[in-house]
Design an enzyme around this catalytic site. Sequence first.
Site, PDB file in Angstrom:
ATOM      1  N   HIS A  50      -4.163 -10.847  -2.997  1.00 17.06           N
ATOM      2  CA  HIS A  50      -4.257 -11.371  -1.631  1.00 17.06           C
ATOM      3  C   HIS A  50      -5.159 -12.598  -1.639  1.00 17.06           C
ATOM      4  O   HIS A  50      -6.140 -12.644  -2.401  1.00 17.06           O
ATOM      5  CB  HIS A  50      -4.881 -10.312  -0.710  1.00 17.06           C
ATOM      6  CG  HIS A  50      -4.173  -8.994  -0.721  1.00 17.06           C
ATOM      7  ND1 HIS A  50      -4.459  -8.015  -1.635  1.00 17.06           N
ATOM      8  CD2 HIS A  50      -3.171  -8.517   0.058  1.00 17.06           C
ATOM      9  CE1 HIS A  50      -3.664  -6.971  -1.407  1.00 17.06           C
ATOM     10  NE2 HIS A  50      -2.877  -7.245  -0.397  1.00 17.06           N
ATOM     11  N   ALA A  89       2.162  -3.541   4.550  1.00 15.86           N
ATOM     12  CA  ALA A  89       1.738  -2.817   5.747  1.00 15.86           C
ATOM     13  C   ALA A  89       1.367  -3.882   6.775  1.00 15.86           C
ATOM     14  O   ALA A  89       0.794  -4.910   6.417  1.00 15.86           O
ATOM     15  CB  ALA A  89       0.534  -1.940   5.443  1.00 15.86           C
ATOM     16  N   ASN A 149      -0.046   0.360  12.114  1.00 17.53           N
ATOM     17  CA  ASN A 149      -0.926   0.464  13.294  1.00 17.53           C
ATOM     18  C   ASN A 149      -0.391  -0.494  14.333  1.00 17.53           C
ATOM     19  O   ASN A 149       0.359  -1.422  13.997  1.00 17.53           O
ATOM     20  CB  ASN A 149      -2.362   0.068  12.913  1.00 17.53           C
ATOM     21  CG  ASN A 149      -2.435  -1.332  12.348  1.00 17.53           C
ATOM     22  OD1 ASN A 149      -2.088  -1.561  11.179  1.00 17.53           O
ATOM     23  ND2 ASN A 149      -2.853  -2.287  13.155  1.00 17.53           N
ATOM     24  N   HIS A 182      -9.210   0.500   8.131  1.00 16.92           N
ATOM     25  CA  HIS A 182      -8.358   0.447   6.941  1.00 16.92           C
ATOM     26  C   HIS A 182      -7.855   1.841   6.549  1.00 16.92           C
ATOM     27  O   HIS A 182      -6.686   2.006   6.194  1.00 16.92           O
ATOM     28  CB  HIS A 182      -9.138  -0.189   5.789  1.00 16.92           C
ATOM     29  CG  HIS A 182      -8.362  -0.306   4.511  1.00 16.92           C
ATOM     30  ND1 HIS A 182      -7.188  -1.027   4.415  1.00 16.92           N
ATOM     31  CD2 HIS A 182      -8.577   0.221   3.282  1.00 16.92           C
ATOM     32  CE1 HIS A 182      -6.724  -0.948   3.180  1.00 16.92           C
ATOM     33  NE2 HIS A 182      -7.545  -0.190   2.469  1.00 16.92           N
ATOM     34  N   MET A 205      -1.563  -9.576   6.049  1.00 16.60           N
ATOM     35  CA  MET A 205      -2.387 -10.515   5.268  1.00 16.60           C
ATOM     36  C   MET A 205      -1.795 -10.803   3.885  1.00 16.60           C
ATOM     37  O   MET A 205      -2.530 -11.095   2.944  1.00 16.60           O
ATOM     38  CB  MET A 205      -3.797  -9.946   5.100  1.00 16.60           C
ATOM     39  CG  MET A 205      -4.495  -9.594   6.404  1.00 16.60           C
ATOM     40  SD  MET A 205      -6.059  -8.760   6.086  1.00 16.60           S
ATOM     41  CE  MET A 205      -6.444  -8.092   7.712  1.00 16.60           C
ATOM     42  N   SER A 206      -0.482 -10.667   3.769  1.00 17.46           N
ATOM     43  CA  SER A 206       0.122 -10.887   2.443  1.00 17.46           C
ATOM     44  C   SER A 206       1.478 -11.552   2.607  1.00 17.46           C
ATOM     45  O   SER A 206       1.767 -12.161   3.633  1.00 17.46           O
ATOM     46  CB  SER A 206       0.273  -9.540   1.728  1.00 17.46           C
ATOM     47  OG  SER A 206       1.207  -8.713   2.393  1.00 17.46           O
ATOM     48  N   HIS A 249      -5.862  -0.468  -5.880  1.00 19.37           N
ATOM     49  CA  HIS A 249      -4.710  -1.260  -6.305  1.00 19.37           C
ATOM     50  C   HIS A 249      -4.730  -1.329  -7.826  1.00 19.37           C
ATOM     51  O   HIS A 249      -5.595  -1.983  -8.402  1.00 19.37           O
ATOM     52  CB  HIS A 249      -4.776  -2.695  -5.755  1.00 19.37           C
ATOM     53  CG  HIS A 249      -4.262  -2.828  -4.354  1.00 19.37           C
ATOM     54  ND1 HIS A 249      -3.026  -3.315  -4.058  1.00 19.37           N
ATOM     55  CD2 HIS A 249      -4.834  -2.523  -3.167  1.00 19.37           C
ATOM     56  CE1 HIS A 249      -2.845  -3.306  -2.745  1.00 19.37           C
ATOM     57  NE2 HIS A 249      -3.936  -2.831  -2.178  1.00 19.37           N
ATOM     58  N   SER A 296       0.802  -1.225   0.000  1.00 23.10           N
ATOM     59  CA  SER A 296       0.000   0.000   0.000  1.00 23.10           C
ATOM     60  C   SER A 296       0.836   1.277   0.000  1.00 23.10           C
ATOM     61  O   SER A 296       1.702   1.454   0.853  1.00 23.10           O
ATOM     62  CB  SER A 296      -0.886   0.020   1.252  1.00 23.10           C
ATOM     63  OG  SER A 296      -1.481  -1.235   1.446  1.00 23.10           O
ATOM     64  N   TYR A 354      -7.268 -13.256   0.565  1.00 19.70           N
ATOM     65  CA  TYR A 354      -8.613 -12.885   1.044  1.00 19.70           C
ATOM     66  C   TYR A 354      -9.516 -12.383  -0.082  1.00 19.70           C
ATOM     67  O   TYR A 354     -10.726 -12.270   0.092  1.00 19.70           O
ATOM     68  CB  TYR A 354      -8.557 -11.868   2.196  1.00 19.70           C
ATOM     69  CG  TYR A 354      -7.948 -10.519   1.871  1.00 19.70           C
ATOM     70  CD1 TYR A 354      -8.584  -9.615   1.025  1.00 19.70           C
ATOM     71  CD2 TYR A 354      -6.731 -10.148   2.419  1.00 19.70           C
ATOM     72  CE1 TYR A 354      -8.019  -8.383   0.728  1.00 19.70           C
ATOM     73  CE2 TYR A 354      -6.155  -8.913   2.132  1.00 19.70           C
ATOM     74  CZ  TYR A 354      -6.807  -8.037   1.288  1.00 19.70           C
ATOM     75  OH  TYR A 354      -6.244  -6.845   0.992  1.00 19.70           O
ATOM     76  N   GLU A 355      -8.920 -12.093  -1.236  1.00 25.49           N
ATOM     77  CA  GLU A 355      -9.755 -11.703  -2.375  1.00 25.49           C
ATOM     78  C   GLU A 355     -10.439 -12.924  -2.989  1.00 25.49           C
ATOM     79  O   GLU A 355     -11.270 -12.786  -3.880  1.00 25.49           O
ATOM     80  CB  GLU A 355      -8.901 -11.018  -3.440  1.00 25.49           C
ATOM     81  CG  GLU A 355      -8.334  -9.673  -2.985  1.00 25.49           C
ATOM     82  CD  GLU A 355      -7.394  -9.072  -4.009  1.00 25.49           C
ATOM     83  OE1 GLU A 355      -7.879  -8.519  -5.006  1.00 25.49           O
ATOM     84  OE2 GLU A 355      -6.169  -9.171  -3.819  1.00 25.49           O
TER      85      GLU A 355
HETATM   86  N1  HPA Z   1      -3.508  -6.922  10.978  1.00 23.45           N
HETATM   87  C1  HPA Z   1      -3.460  -7.555   9.792  1.00 23.45           C
HETATM   88  N2  HPA Z   1      -3.086  -6.961   8.670  1.00 23.45           N
HETATM   89  C2  HPA Z   1      -2.714  -5.686   8.729  1.00 23.45           C
HETATM   90  C3  HPA Z   1      -2.730  -4.961   9.929  1.00 23.45           C
HETATM   91  C4  HPA Z   1      -3.149  -5.627  11.124  1.00 23.45           C
HETATM   92  O1  HPA Z   1      -3.185  -5.062  12.229  1.00 23.45           O
HETATM   93  N3  HPA Z   1      -2.315  -3.708   9.635  1.00 23.45           N
HETATM   94  C5  HPA Z   1      -2.041  -3.687   8.303  1.00 23.45           C
HETATM   95  N4  HPA Z   1      -2.284  -4.877   7.751  1.00 23.45           N
END
Ligand code: HPA
Length: 275
Positions: A86, A116, A238, A250, A214-215, A64, A33, A88-89
Amino acid sequence: MEQLKLADKIAKATEFIKAKAAIQPTIGLILGSGLGILAELIEEPTIIPYGDIPYFPVSTVEGHAGELVLGQIKGQSVVMMKGRFHTYEGYGAELVSFPIRVMKKLGVKTLLVTNAAGGINESFDVGDLMLITDHINFMFMNPLIGPNESELGVRFPDMSEAYSRRLRAVAEAAAATVGLRLRTGVYAGMQGPSYETPAEIRMLRVLGADAVGMSTVPEVTAARHAGIEVLGFSCISNMAAGILDQPLAHAEVMAAADKVKDQFLGLILAIIPNI
Ligand code: HPA
């Protein structure tokens, strides 16, 4: 219709790209990202929409872009994925990793991957950059499941140095030259797309994870299978769920990643000539 072998699909996608771009990339880039702007620094770029490439997946996440960009950065020939996939897609890990296999066939020796991630290690701060030393596959998926096509790699690939020690040293040296404090740690790959619960974060901490996202895990697994050396970074966008008394959103994750993108790009540009 005839079932093509994975190796044949890779060959067809590679031939298509080679016919468009007169360049032999040795470095592959998958930037998370906000870092897609690196594509603008690629000299004499050849831009190929994913949708044009045979058997390539197409991204479904808003914001994206889906383009492969080939060209030169800092004297190195690169192929960059602008937009990644990903699990999750709804794509299988094999499809998410298909571009890595194509990179290998194009001649890529090194993969630089960024993401990220949520910080699990409580000594981390939002905006930190973490050099990934290792990962934990908590996605319960693996791009190598299925019959192994031996031309792509061995059945049981070694993962004891998934993130190259040599490249980590290059990254540490580059961080020192640009005056950046680099964190180091273990990345836990979760399937998502819901963020983790605080209990899951406590579990991941006990198990040795410093950051969660998640990647990356499927791509790195496929890269190691293909014998590609890997360097990976997480931007701590975060603190993971339950650490601060606030929900995860997000938009905030994206905003935090955006704030440090110049630093992050500076680091990547300092690394590329030394790979
Ligand atoms: N968890 C999972 N995936 C993420 C996070 C998180 O806190 N932050 C950015 N991608």
